[in-house]
Design a protein around this motif. Structure first.
Motif, mmCIF file in Angstrom:
data_model
loop_
_atom_site.group_PDB
_atom_site.id
_atom_site.type_symbol
_atom_site.label_atom_id
_atom_site.label_comp_id
_atom_site.label_asym_id
_atom_site.label_seq_id
_atom_site.Cartn_x
_atom_site.Cartn_y
_atom_site.Cartn_z
ATOM 1 N N PHE A 137 37.803 45.178 26.971
ATOM 2 C CA PHE A 137 37.778 46.458 27.678
ATOM 3 C C PHE A 137 36.361 47.011 27.712
ATOM 4 O O PHE A 137 35.883 47.468 28.759
ATOM 5 C CB PHE A 137 38.717 47.467 26.996
ATOM 6 C CG PHE A 137 38.794 48.787 27.709
ATOM 7 C CD1 PHE A 137 39.804 49.038 28.621
ATOM 8 C CD2 PHE A 137 37.860 49.794 27.477
ATOM 9 C CE1 PHE A 137 39.880 50.255 29.296
ATOM 10 C CE2 PHE A 137 37.922 51.008 28.133
ATOM 11 C CZ PHE A 137 38.941 51.237 29.046
ATOM 12 N N ARG A 168 44.426 58.282 27.140
ATOM 13 C CA ARG A 168 45.339 57.168 27.411
ATOM 14 C C ARG A 168 45.345 56.818 28.901
ATOM 15 O O ARG A 168 45.324 55.649 29.280
ATOM 16 C CB ARG A 168 46.739 57.530 26.932
ATOM 17 C CG ARG A 168 47.705 56.376 26.949
ATOM 18 C CD ARG A 168 48.941 56.774 26.186
ATOM 19 N NE ARG A 168 50.019 55.838 26.345
ATOM 20 C CZ ARG A 168 51.225 56.034 25.843
ATOM 21 N NH1 ARG A 168 51.487 57.141 25.162
ATOM 22 N NH2 ARG A 168 52.168 55.146 26.016
ATOM 23 N N ASP A 220 42.121 55.088 29.775
ATOM 24 C CA ASP A 220 42.186 53.693 29.372
ATOM 25 C C ASP A 220 42.941 52.878 30.421
ATOM 26 O O ASP A 220 42.508 51.811 30.834
ATOM 27 C CB ASP A 220 42.872 53.563 28.007
ATOM 28 C CG ASP A 220 43.110 52.117 27.619
ATOM 29 O OD1 ASP A 220 42.269 51.557 26.888
ATOM 30 O OD2 ASP A 220 44.144 51.541 28.041
ATOM 31 N N ARG A 244 40.763 52.267 33.338
ATOM 32 C CA ARG A 244 39.432 51.813 32.962
ATOM 33 C C ARG A 244 38.340 52.753 33.452
ATOM 34 O O ARG A 244 37.336 52.361 34.059
ATOM 35 C CB ARG A 244 39.175 50.402 33.475
ATOM 36 C CG ARG A 244 39.190 49.406 32.335
ATOM 37 C CD ARG A 244 38.633 48.071 32.721
ATOM 38 N NE ARG A 244 39.694 47.255 33.295
ATOM 39 C CZ ARG A 244 39.471 46.260 34.123
ATOM 40 N NH1 ARG A 244 38.261 45.951 34.497
ATOM 41 N NH2 ARG A 244 40.480 45.562 34.586
ATOM 42 N N GLY A 256 43.518 54.903 22.998
ATOM 43 C CA GLY A 256 42.652 55.128 24.155
ATOM 44 C C GLY A 256 41.358 55.821 23.774
ATOM 45 O O GLY A 256 40.327 55.635 24.418
ATOM 46 N N SER A 264 38.973 52.966 22.960
ATOM 47 C CA SER A 264 38.527 52.076 24.039
ATOM 48 C C SER A 264 37.622 52.789 25.041
ATOM 49 O O SER A 264 36.651 52.209 25.519
ATOM 50 C CB SER A 264 39.736 51.465 24.759
ATOM 51 O OG SER A 264 40.579 52.474 25.270
ATOM 52 N N VAL A 265 37.929 54.029 25.363
ATOM 53 C CA VAL A 265 37.166 54.760 26.380
ATOM 54 C C VAL A 265 35.963 55.444 25.726
ATOM 55 O O VAL A 265 36.112 56.158 24.730
ATOM 56 C CB VAL A 265 38.055 55.812 27.086
ATOM 57 C CG1 VAL A 265 37.255 56.596 28.124
ATOM 58 C CG2 VAL A 265 39.264 55.147 27.732
#
Length: 174
Positions: free
Chosen positions: A17, A43, A46, A49, A74, A77-78
């Motif tokens: 990611f 979320r 995420d 993207r 999330g 990842s973000v």
């Protein structure tokens, strides 16, 4: 029709990611007070993207258990940054070449379904406080306002629902 199991969905790993191409969109949260709303926005970001989330003012920052409860990772990842004010975030985005829209009911706003994105441009959207919306000082610094048409008795929707609708529209126009 059979429901897919999680393992069949072939989701990206956190490392994949981080290195994957992102939707050229930054989501700005202007004094969003509910940590569950913040987590829900992470979320959604995420899922599409989104490039980054900018957290401003009283908006809480990760790590926090209430953010994690709805973000479900999330927030890891973000990419995200904190700004003391959304005005500062908008000025930073402008200096980096972004077109910035406030999501607000305002004179001359663009209805979301009429939004036309230009190829090669990067965008940011500012979402406001659950009660007061986006601060007028922030709207004044934006390139325009986007509005989701509503046909019921209420004048607004939950900020995380609004974010989901707007992010979907940007993803659809990608």
């Amino acid at each position: 029709m059979r429901k897919l199991r999680t393992i069949e969905m072939q989701r990206l790993t956190l490392e994949e990611f981080k290195s994957a191409d992102k939707l050229p969109l930054v989501v700005v949260l202007d004094d969003v007070r509910s940590l569950y709303n913040v987590g829900s926005v992470f979320r959604t970001c995420d899922a599409f993207r989104v490039e980054a989330v900018f957290l401003c003012g009283i908006t809480a920052c990760p790590p926090h258990p209430e953010i994690h409860k709805t973000a479900l990772g999330g927030e890891d990842s973000v990419d995200w940054r904190y700004f003391k004010t959304a005005e500062e975030a908008v000025m930073t985005l402008h200096s980096d070449g972004y077109v910035v829209y406030a999501v607000e009911q305002a004179e001359g706003s663009t209805k979301l379904q009429q939004l036309r994105l230009e190829e090669g441009k990067r965008y940011a959207v500012v979402f406001g406080n659950e009660v007061k919306g986006v601060h007028q000082e922030v709207i004044d610094k934006c390139d325009g306002c986007l509005e989701i048409p509503q046909h019921g008795t209420k004048h607004s929707m939950n900020v995380s629902v609004t974010a989901g609708i707007v992010i979907w529209e940007f993803g659809k126009n990608r």
